[in-house]
Design an enzyme around this catalytic site. Sequence first.
Site, PDB file in Angstrom:
ATOM      1  N   LYS A 152     -20.138  24.663   7.244  1.00 30.44           N
ATOM      2  CA  LYS A 152     -20.440  25.845   8.057  1.00 30.44           C
ATOM      3  C   LYS A 152     -19.222  26.248   8.862  1.00 30.44           C
ATOM      4  O   LYS A 152     -18.365  25.412   9.147  1.00 30.44           O
ATOM      5  CB  LYS A 152     -21.580  25.510   9.039  1.00 30.44           C
ATOM      6  CG  LYS A 152     -22.945  25.416   8.414  1.00 30.44           C
ATOM      7  CD  LYS A 152     -23.982  25.132   9.487  1.00 30.44           C
ATOM      8  CE  LYS A 152     -25.372  24.990   8.893  1.00 30.44           C
ATOM      9  NZ  LYS A 152     -25.884  26.225   8.276  1.00 30.44           N
ATOM     10  N   ARG A 156     -34.268  22.313   1.884  1.00 30.58           N
ATOM     11  CA  ARG A 156     -35.210  22.355   0.759  1.00 30.58           C
ATOM     12  C   ARG A 156     -35.070  21.110  -0.110  1.00 30.58           C
ATOM     13  O   ARG A 156     -36.027  20.705  -0.771  1.00 30.58           O
ATOM     14  CB  ARG A 156     -34.997  23.648  -0.045  1.00 30.58           C
ATOM     15  CG  ARG A 156     -33.621  23.797  -0.601  1.00 30.58           C
ATOM     16  CD  ARG A 156     -33.302  25.237  -0.983  1.00 30.58           C
ATOM     17  NE  ARG A 156     -32.930  26.056   0.171  1.00 30.58           N
ATOM     18  CZ  ARG A 156     -32.605  27.338   0.117  1.00 30.58           C
ATOM     19  NH1 ARG A 156     -32.626  27.977  -1.030  1.00 30.58           N
ATOM     20  NH2 ARG A 156     -32.274  27.999   1.205  1.00 30.58           N
TER      21      ARG A 156
HETATM   22  N1  BES Z   1     -30.332  24.730   9.021  1.00 33.89           N
HETATM   23  C1  BES Z   1     -29.895  25.873   8.310  1.00 33.89           C
HETATM   24  C2  BES Z   1     -30.661  27.130   8.677  1.00 33.89           C
HETATM   25  C3  BES Z   1     -30.503  27.638  10.086  1.00 33.89           C
HETATM   26  C4  BES Z   1     -29.554  28.599  10.370  1.00 33.89           C
HETATM   27  C5  BES Z   1     -31.327  27.186  11.095  1.00 33.89           C
HETATM   28  C6  BES Z   1     -29.451  29.072  11.668  1.00 33.89           C
HETATM   29  C7  BES Z   1     -31.199  27.671  12.384  1.00 33.89           C
HETATM   30  C8  BES Z   1     -30.258  28.617  12.660  1.00 33.89           C
HETATM   31  C9  BES Z   1     -30.062  25.643   6.812  1.00 33.89           C
HETATM   32  O1  BES Z   1     -29.883  24.352   6.373  1.00 33.89           O
HETATM   33  C10 BES Z   1     -29.003  26.455   6.132  1.00 33.89           C
HETATM   34  O2  BES Z   1     -27.863  26.169   6.308  1.00 33.89           O
HETATM   35  N2  BES Z   1     -29.426  27.459   5.375  1.00 33.89           N
HETATM   36  C11 BES Z   1     -28.531  28.301   4.678  1.00 33.89           C
HETATM   37  C12 BES Z   1     -29.083  28.532   3.296  1.00 33.89           C
HETATM   38  C13 BES Z   1     -28.130  29.207   2.378  1.00 33.89           C
HETATM   39  C14 BES Z   1     -26.961  28.296   2.073  1.00 33.89           C
HETATM   40  C15 BES Z   1     -28.861  29.590   1.115  1.00 33.89           C
HETATM   41  C16 BES Z   1     -28.411  29.608   5.451  1.00 33.89           C
HETATM   42  O3  BES Z   1     -29.411  30.068   6.003  1.00 33.89           O
HETATM   43  O4  BES Z   1     -27.317  30.127   5.529  1.00 33.89           O
HETATM   44 MN    MN Z   2     -27.856  23.885   5.961  1.00 33.36          MN
END
Ligand code: BES
Ligand code: MN
Length: 499
Positions: free
Chosen positions: A282, A356
Site C-alpha cells: 500500500k 477474502r
Molecule cells: N483492508 C483493506 C480495505 C480497506 C481500505 C479497509 C480502506 C479500510 C479502509 C483491504 O484488504 C484491501 O486492501 N482492499 C483492496 C482490494 C483491492 C486490492 C481489490 C482495496 O480496497 O483497495
Molecule cells: Mn488489503
Amino acid sequence: MDFRIKNIDFTQDFKQQPSGCFVLGVTESRTLSGTARAVDSATGGAIGRILESGDFKGELEQILLLHQVPGIAADRVLLVGFGRENECNGVRYRNTVLKAFEALHRTGAEDCAVFLPEIKTPDRTHHWQARQVVEAARYTGYRSDRLQSKKNSLKLKEVLIDIPDDQDPALFDAMMHQGIAIADGVEFARELGDLPGNVCTPTYLADRAKTLAKDRKSVTVKVLEKVDMEKLGMGALLAVARGSREPAKLITIEYKGGGENDKPVVLVGKGITFDSGGISLKPGAAMDEMKFDMCGAASVLGALHAAVALSLPINIVGIVPATENLPGGNAVKPGDIVTTLSGQTVEILNTDAEGRLILCDALTYAKRFDPEIVIDIATLTGACRIALGAHAAGLLSNHEPMVTELLRAGNGSIDRVWPLPLWEEYQDQLKSNFADIANIGGRYGGVITAACFLSRFADDYHWAHLDIAGVSAFSGKKKGATGRPVALLTQYLIDRSAA
Ligand code: BES
Ligand code: MN
Ligand code: ZN
C-alpha cells in the site's frame, strides 16, 4: 459507570433530588418537556427566561450548560435541544443524546439525572430511548488511553434515567441491560481496534477470545495453529500469513445458549491485525490505519460478549481467521496460485486483496458447525468506503430474508447497513486464465466483486456479508475504532432470540 432507572416523582422527592446535573430536553417550539416544565417552576421560571432570551432555542443538537440554577438540588442543568416537535426521529434522537453526553463528560459532574426518555419520537418507543441513553453515555465516555501515561479517569460514575409516569419499568429495565451489554461489547471491540499492530497480534486476539470463555460453562474457545491449518488444507489463509513472523491463528468461539440441537448463527470476522498490502504494498499515507483491519474480528468478539452477557437463548459460533499481511522473502506473490480449503484454486493477482483469502477458508470451515445462517464481517474494500461513506456498512447476501432482517436490526440499533446487488453477471469479473478464480475483479464494482468472491465459498448455507471498511473506524482528528457493527449484530441476535 452505573445506571439506574427510576420514575422521579415531581411532587415528592424532585426538589430534593440531589444531582451533579439534570439533563433536560427542549423542543424548538420552546415548550418545555414535562420534566423541564416542572424544573422550570421549581426554579421560579429560570429556564423559561433563558428560552425567552433567545440564547437557547431548542434546535436539534443544541446544548446549553447552566450552573447554580436556584430552587433545585442539582449542581448543573444541561438543556438539550431536540429540534422541531414531532420531527425528531430515532437517528436525530441518538445523535443529540451523543452530543449531550459529550458535553456532560466535559463537566465535573459525578452523577446525573437524565430526563430524556420522554421526548416524542414517532418511530421509537421511550424504552428504546432509554437504551440509547445508556449506549451514548458509555460511548462518549470511552478514551483510548491504554498506552498513554496519563489516564483520563471518567468523572461521571452514575446515571439515573427518569422514566415517564405511564411506562412499564420492567421494559425499561430490560432495555437498560441491553444497553449495558451492547456498550460493553462496543467497548471491547473499540479497545481491540485501537490497539496497535505490535500489541494486537493474532496471538493477542486469541488470548482475548479466551477471556470470553473464562469461568463460563456456556463458552468454549479453540485456537488452530499453523500446523492444524496445514493439515486441513487452508491454503488461502496460510498464503496471506507467509510474509509475517507472527503466527497465524484460526480462533473459534462457541456459545451454547440454545438447545443442544439448535443450529447456530455463525459470525465470521476478518482478523488482519495489520494490512500492509503485502508484496502489492500500500502507499505510505495513513497506512497506520490498517491496524484497524481486524475490526470485523473485534465486532464478532464484541457481539459474543454482549450475547453472553444477555444469556441469549440461541447458539452462536464466532470464527476469526487472524494474521498479518506483510511483504517478505517468503511472502505470497502476485500470480501465485493457492488451493483453498474448499478445493477451489485461486490466482492471487493482488496480495492486498487478502481479506477474502482468509475469509474464504473460514467460510468453508464454518460448514462443519451446520449453521442456520452465516454472517461475515470484514473491512474488505476501500470501494465500500467510497460507495457508502461512514454511515452505512455494505450488505450483500445470497438469501433475501436475511437482507430484510439485517436492515431492520441496523435500523433498530442505528448501526445501519445498506444492500448492494450480488448478481451473477458480476461473477465474470473474477475469471482467471490459470486458476478456478482470481482474487480481484478489476476497477469497477469492487465491493460487489469482493462479495462475489466470498459467495463462491458460501454456497451451502444462507449467508450475508457486511463490508465495514467505511464504518469501523474514523480517520483524521477523531482517529479511532467505532465498535461498529457490534450494536447491529447484537440487535440481530436479540431479534433472533425473540423469534
Ligand atoms: N483492508 C483493506 C480495505 C480497506 C481500505 C479497509 C480502506 C479500510 C479502509 C483491504 O484488504 C484491501 O486492501 N482492499 C483492496 C482490494 C483491492 C486490492 C481489490 C482495496 O480496497 O483497495
Ligand atoms: Mn488489503
Ligand atoms: Zn485488508
